[in-house]
Design an enzyme around this catalytic site. Structure first.
Site, mmCIF file in Angstrom:
data_model
loop_
_atom_site.group_PDB
_atom_site.id
_atom_site.type_symbol
_atom_site.label_atom_id
_atom_site.label_comp_id
_atom_site.label_asym_id
_atom_site.label_seq_id
_atom_site.Cartn_x
_atom_site.Cartn_y
_atom_site.Cartn_z
ATOM 1 N N CYS A 9 25.130 -61.543 82.576
ATOM 2 C CA CYS A 9 25.558 -62.767 83.266
ATOM 3 C C CYS A 9 25.210 -63.952 82.368
ATOM 4 O O CYS A 9 25.058 -63.785 81.157
ATOM 5 C CB CYS A 9 24.943 -62.858 84.661
ATOM 6 S SG CYS A 9 23.147 -62.942 84.695
ATOM 7 N N ARG A 15 22.326 -62.585 88.732
ATOM 8 C CA ARG A 15 23.279 -61.497 88.939
ATOM 9 C C ARG A 15 22.974 -60.244 88.126
ATOM 10 O O ARG A 15 22.969 -59.124 88.671
ATOM 11 C CB ARG A 15 24.707 -61.993 88.635
ATOM 12 C CG ARG A 15 25.186 -63.041 89.611
ATOM 13 C CD ARG A 15 26.412 -63.767 89.092
ATOM 14 N NE ARG A 15 26.078 -64.592 87.920
ATOM 15 C CZ ARG A 15 26.966 -65.270 87.201
ATOM 16 N NH1 ARG A 15 28.246 -65.202 87.515
ATOM 17 N NH2 ARG A 15 26.562 -65.993 86.181
ATOM 18 N N ASP A 126 28.607 -66.875 91.108
ATOM 19 C CA ASP A 126 27.314 -67.342 90.596
ATOM 20 C C ASP A 126 26.531 -67.953 91.756
ATOM 21 O O ASP A 126 26.964 -68.940 92.350
ATOM 22 C CB ASP A 126 27.566 -68.376 89.503
ATOM 23 C CG ASP A 126 26.280 -68.857 88.862
ATOM 24 O OD1 ASP A 126 25.192 -68.589 89.410
ATOM 25 O OD2 ASP A 126 26.375 -69.515 87.809
#
Ligand code: 4NP
Length: 157
Positions: A9, A15, A126
């Site tokens: 990420c 994440r 996100d």
């Protein structure tokens, strides 16, 4: 042969550490630790050396995932020599990885949520500037995509 999977990420604190922890747990649940290894990294190095975001840690803990030993690191060019699957959380991560990818890389570089079994957004949202629900959404998408990814890897073997 061991298959190595890298989740990527932006910051490597929300994440991709979630994906690393959940995938490690999924692999262990199926007793497949001898066949698969996982890691995660970020395209940015802002958070290098830091543990995952407190909100990531807290939401993961509610489902029994302990992400506290993980530490953020940037993606390195050598990762393309060491990993068979490099899975990006969003299209910008994928673009940044494509720019780093050496021409001799023969592994799979793509979006992680392509392995989600039921249809999902293509990109992992996100959660950094969102509320707790954003982190729960990431965990839900991640759990389903990890099962799909494992099934894919087992079918290929
Ligand atoms: P991640 O989330 O890429 O899922 O780890 C973010 C972490 C940090 C920032 C943005 C997104 N940041 O702007 O510092």
């Amino acid at each position: 042969m061991i298959q190595r999977i890298l989740f990527v990420c932006l910051g490597n604190i929300c994440r991709s550490p979630t994906a690393e922890g959940v995938m490690a747990h999924t692999i262990a649940k199926h007793q497949l630790q001898a066949r698969f290894q996982v890691d995660s990294a970020g395209t940015a190095q802002w958070h290098k050396g830091e543990p995952p975001d407190k909100r990531t840690l807290a939401v993961a803990k509610t489902r029994g995932y302990d992400l506290s030993p993980l530490r953020a690191r940037p993606v390195l060019p050598q990762d393309f020599d060491q990993f068979d699957y490099i899975l990006a959380m969003d299209k910008q991560n994928l673009k940044d990885l494509q720019a780093l990818k050496p021409s001799h890389f023969t592994g799979h570089l793509g979006l992680f949520l392509a392995f989600h079994p039921k249809g999902s957004p293509q990109e992992m949202p996100d959660p950094y500037y969102s509320d707790e629900q954003g982190f729960i959404d990431v965990l839900n998408l991640t759990e389903a995509a990890c099962e799909g990814l494992l099934q894919h890897l087992l079918q290929k073997a």
